[in-house]
Design an enzyme around this catalytic site. Structure first.
Site, PDB file in Angstrom:
ATOM      1  N   CYS A 115       0.865  -1.510  -0.035  1.00 34.55           N
ATOM      2  CA  CYS A 115      -0.048   0.038   0.180  1.00 34.55           C
ATOM      3  C   CYS A 115       0.877   1.427  -0.292  1.00 34.55           C
ATOM      4  O   CYS A 115       0.800   2.770  -0.550  1.00 34.55           O
ATOM      5  CB  CYS A 115      -1.056   0.266   0.716  1.00 34.55           C
ATOM      6  SG  CYS A 115      -1.965  -1.714   1.168  1.00 34.55           S
ATOM      7  N   HIS A 260      -3.721   7.051   2.544  1.00 33.18           N
ATOM      8  CA  HIS A 260      -4.177   5.454   1.593  1.00 33.18           C
ATOM      9  C   HIS A 260      -5.810   5.152   1.807  1.00 33.18           C
ATOM     10  O   HIS A 260      -5.975   5.487   3.074  1.00 33.18           O
ATOM     11  CB  HIS A 260      -3.224   5.108   2.351  1.00 33.18           C
ATOM     12  CG  HIS A 260      -3.571   3.148   1.404  1.00 33.18           C
ATOM     13  ND1 HIS A 260      -3.800   3.075   0.388  1.00 33.18           N
ATOM     14  CD2 HIS A 260      -3.631   2.811   3.045  1.00 33.18           C
ATOM     15  CE1 HIS A 260      -4.686   1.892   0.683  1.00 33.18           C
ATOM     16  NE2 HIS A 260      -3.898   1.179   1.357  1.00 33.18           N
ATOM     17  N   ASN A 290     -10.148  -0.704  -1.287  1.00 37.32           N
ATOM     18  CA  ASN A 290      -8.322  -0.533  -1.330  1.00 37.32           C
ATOM     19  C   ASN A 290      -8.044  -1.083  -2.407  1.00 37.32           C
ATOM     20  O   ASN A 290      -8.027  -2.015  -2.833  1.00 37.32           O
ATOM     21  CB  ASN A 290      -8.434  -1.343   0.334  1.00 37.32           C
ATOM     22  CG  ASN A 290      -6.660  -0.618   0.384  1.00 37.32           C
ATOM     23  OD1 ASN A 290      -6.149   0.008  -0.281  1.00 37.32           O
ATOM     24  ND2 ASN A 290      -6.946  -0.962   1.293  1.00 37.32           N
TER      25      ASN A 290
HETATM   26  O1  UT7 Z   1      -4.180  -1.416   3.101  1.00 33.92           O
HETATM   27  C1  UT7 Z   1      -3.683  -2.284   3.796  1.00 33.92           C
HETATM   28  C2  UT7 Z   1      -4.176  -2.197   4.744  1.00 33.92           C
HETATM   29  N1  UT7 Z   1      -5.146  -2.990   5.344  1.00 33.92           N
HETATM   30  C3  UT7 Z   1      -5.751  -2.212   6.707  1.00 33.92           C
HETATM   31  O2  UT7 Z   1      -5.337  -0.923   7.084  1.00 33.92           O
HETATM   32  C4  UT7 Z   1      -7.392  -2.647   7.609  1.00 33.92           C
HETATM   33  C5  UT7 Z   1      -7.526  -2.410   8.316  1.00 33.92           C
HETATM   34  N2  UT7 Z   1      -8.487  -3.112   9.429  1.00 33.92           N
HETATM   35  C6  UT7 Z   1      -9.835  -3.008   9.278  1.00 33.92           C
HETATM   36  O3  UT7 Z   1      -9.808  -2.448   8.324  1.00 33.92           O
HETATM   37  C7  UT7 Z   1     -10.291  -3.834   9.761  1.00 33.92           C
HETATM   38  O4  UT7 Z   1     -10.417  -4.541  10.717  1.00 33.92           O
HETATM   39  C8  UT7 Z   1     -11.779  -4.404   9.810  1.00 33.92           C
HETATM   40  C9  UT7 Z   1     -12.342  -3.727   8.521  1.00 33.92           C
HETATM   41  C10 UT7 Z   1     -11.016  -5.569   8.154  1.00 33.92           C
HETATM   42  C11 UT7 Z   1     -12.554  -5.629  10.386  1.00 33.92           C
HETATM   43  O5  UT7 Z   1     -12.939  -4.736  11.013  1.00 33.92           O
HETATM   44  P1  UT7 Z   1     -13.634  -5.271  12.470  1.00 33.92           P
HETATM   45  O6  UT7 Z   1     -13.762  -4.313  13.284  1.00 33.92           O
HETATM   46  O7  UT7 Z   1     -11.175  -5.518  13.358  1.00 33.92           O
HETATM   47  O8  UT7 Z   1     -13.529  -6.469  12.497  1.00 33.92           O
HETATM   48  P2  UT7 Z   1     -13.003  -7.602  12.836  1.00 33.92           P
HETATM   49  O9  UT7 Z   1     -11.826  -8.868  12.612  1.00 33.92           O
HETATM   50  O10 UT7 Z   1     -13.106  -7.842  14.986  1.00 33.92           O
HETATM   51  O11 UT7 Z   1     -14.137  -9.158  13.201  1.00 33.92           O
HETATM   52  C12 UT7 Z   1     -15.716  -8.800  13.905  1.00 33.92           C
HETATM   53  C13 UT7 Z   1     -16.251  -9.443  13.149  1.00 33.92           C
HETATM   54  C14 UT7 Z   1     -16.167 -11.162  13.341  1.00 33.92           C
HETATM   55  O12 UT7 Z   1     -16.949 -11.823  13.714  1.00 33.92           O
HETATM   56  P3  UT7 Z   1     -17.103 -12.219  15.091  1.00 33.92           P
HETATM   57  O13 UT7 Z   1     -16.075 -13.332  15.547  1.00 33.92           O
HETATM   58  O14 UT7 Z   1     -17.425 -10.938  16.334  1.00 33.92           O
HETATM   59  O15 UT7 Z   1     -18.409 -13.326  15.133  1.00 33.92           O
HETATM   60  C15 UT7 Z   1     -16.197 -11.705  11.974  1.00 33.92           C
HETATM   61  O16 UT7 Z   1     -16.172 -12.523  11.659  1.00 33.92           O
HETATM   62  O17 UT7 Z   1     -17.089  -9.223  12.165  1.00 33.92           O
HETATM   63  C16 UT7 Z   1     -16.794 -10.911  10.873  1.00 33.92           C
HETATM   64  N3  UT7 Z   1     -16.755 -10.202   9.800  1.00 33.92           N
HETATM   65  C17 UT7 Z   1     -17.419  -9.741   8.343  1.00 33.92           C
HETATM   66  N4  UT7 Z   1     -18.908 -10.095   9.163  1.00 33.92           N
HETATM   67  C18 UT7 Z   1     -19.644  -9.354   7.941  1.00 33.92           C
HETATM   68  C19 UT7 Z   1     -15.033  -9.914   9.028  1.00 33.92           C
HETATM   69  N5  UT7 Z   1     -15.310  -9.995   8.076  1.00 33.92           N
HETATM   70  C20 UT7 Z   1     -16.972  -9.631   7.543  1.00 33.92           C
HETATM   71  C21 UT7 Z   1     -17.663  -9.642   6.700  1.00 33.92           C
HETATM   72  N6  UT7 Z   1     -19.028  -9.357   6.357  1.00 33.92           N
HETATM   73  N7  UT7 Z   1     -17.002  -8.995   5.212  1.00 33.92           N
END
Ligand code: UT7
Length: 333
Positions: A115, A260, A290
């Site tokens: 990125c 970014h 992204n």
């Molecule tokens: O470009 C390079 C850098 N990339 C980034 O900067 C990304 C940085 N990270 C993020 O943007 C966030 O961490 C995400 C958007 C990827 C994820 O958001 P989050 O609030 O950290 O969610 P999480 O990973 O803690 O997941 C929360 C819940 C989980 O379910 P449980 O375990 O609470 O039941 C996931 O399984 O959301 C679930 N989940 C989804 N649900 C519906 C994960 N992805 C999805 C999805 N749709 N696409």
């Protein structure tokens, strides 16, 4: 004597025509428009059609940037291209772009800074120009993510985030001290390499990939999202303050910050930490998701066309991504 440095003479971008909405993704994996919008700000992304290559998207973005600067491909002295999704394992996408532009002889450097690829590219191009080695350098960020994502529920945390596209900028030598790149600073911390990565195909496996690895999904990118988020919202403001500080400037002096586009929540937190108002931060993640190395040059090209970047403005571009890699570039437009 005035010192030579680089100024932007043209910007351009290309995104595939096909729009993929959150609703479409929710038909193939367990996700929802609500979840994606709430957590990321993304509403849609673009995906390439069969046969479209990174080099071809890069060519289209580059031609737009060259035309914008009243230049032709023959004016280019060197190409720097950032991508994490090269068209082939080797050679780099840069040479395919060079060929598509009808050039031969000029060097092509592919950068693997994920990125941060475009900001790393600006650092290299500006250093070449400052040293007098080259006068006109094409810097490109291009990504095809859609062909490499796990579109099942297993991969939903990654699959909803990424999109395809290309952005380009032409840098040229100038001695005008009131215009151009003031400072670019780039960093990395390899201790976190596996937090956001694609393990295979890999030369450290023999063979580089096999059926079992594919079955286990080890060729798909994976991420510890929360960890990446945590580092991003620390490193990005830090990098902005670093380039500002070196120029005796404050966040308040920024006219436009182009972060970014990884997650709208990240950009908003960076904005808050720097104390910037909404109109000083450019976001287009809702349209494209992204596009990794391409987000900043696409955003820059759009901001220019929307009249948000004008002569004399102080523009700051800041990136963070896999590696980890990060950096910022401060420009007097
Ligand atoms: O470009 C390079 C850098 N990339 C980034 O900067 C990304 C940085 N990270 C993020 O943007 C966030 O961490 C995400 C958007 C990827 C994820 O958001 P989050 O609030 O950290 O969610 P999480 O990973 O803690 O997941 C929360 C819940 C989980 O379910 P449980 O375990 O609470 O039941 C996931 O399984 O959301 C679930 N989940 C989804 N649900 C519906 C994960 N992805 C999805 C999805 N749709 N696409």
């Amino acid at each position: 004597m005035l010192s030579t440095h680089s100024r932007f003479v043209g910007t351009g971008y290309y995104v595939p025509e096909r729009i993929v909405t959150n609703h479409e993704l929710s038909e193939v994996m367990d996700t929802s428009d609500e979840w994606i919008v709430e957590r990321t700000g993304i509403r849609q992304r673009r995906w390439v059609p069969e046969g479209m290559t990174g080099a071809e998207m890069a060519r289209r973005a580059s031609m737009m940037a060259l035309t914008d600067g009243d230049l032709v491909p023959a004016d280019i002295d060197a190409i720097v291209l950032g991508t994490l999704s090269p068209d082939h394992f080797f050679p780099g996408t840069g040479v395919f772009l060079q060929r598509a532009l009808g050039l031969e002889g000029v060097p092509c450097l592919d950068l693997r800074a994920q990125c941060s690829g475009f900001v790393y590219g600006l650092s290299v191009a500006d250093a070449w120009i400052r040293s007098g080695q080259y006068e006109t350098v094409l810097v490109v960020g291009v990504e095809i993510q859609s062909t490499g994502l796990d579109m099942s529920t297993r991969g939903r945390d990654m699959a909803v985030l990424f999109g395809d596209g290309a952005g380009a900028a032409v840098l040229q030598a100038t001695q005008n001290e009131n215009q151009g790149i003031l400072t670019t600073r780039i960093h990395a911390d390899g201790r976190h390499a596996e937090i956001l990565w694609a393990e295979a195909a890999s030369s450290s496996h023999h063979p580089r990939i096999d059926a079992k690895m594919i079955e286990e999904g080890r060729h798909f990118p994976t991420m510890e999202g929360k960890e990446v988020f945590r580092h991003a919202v620390t490193r990005m403001p830090e990098a902005v303050l670093e380039v500002l500080g070196e120029n005796g400037l404050e966040p308040d002096d920024i006219d436009l910050l182009i972060p970014h586009q990884a997650n709208l929540r990240i950009s908003q937190m960076v904005q808050r930490r720097l104390g910037l108002s909404d109109e000083k931060v450019f976001n287009n993640i809702e349209k494209y998701g992204n596009t990794t190395a391409a987000t900043i040059p696409i955003a820059l090209a759009e901001a220019v066309r929307e009249g948000l970047v004008n002569r004399g403005d102080l523009v700051c571009m800041v990136a963070f991504g896999s590696g980890f890699t990060w950096g910022a570039s401060l420009v007097r437009w």
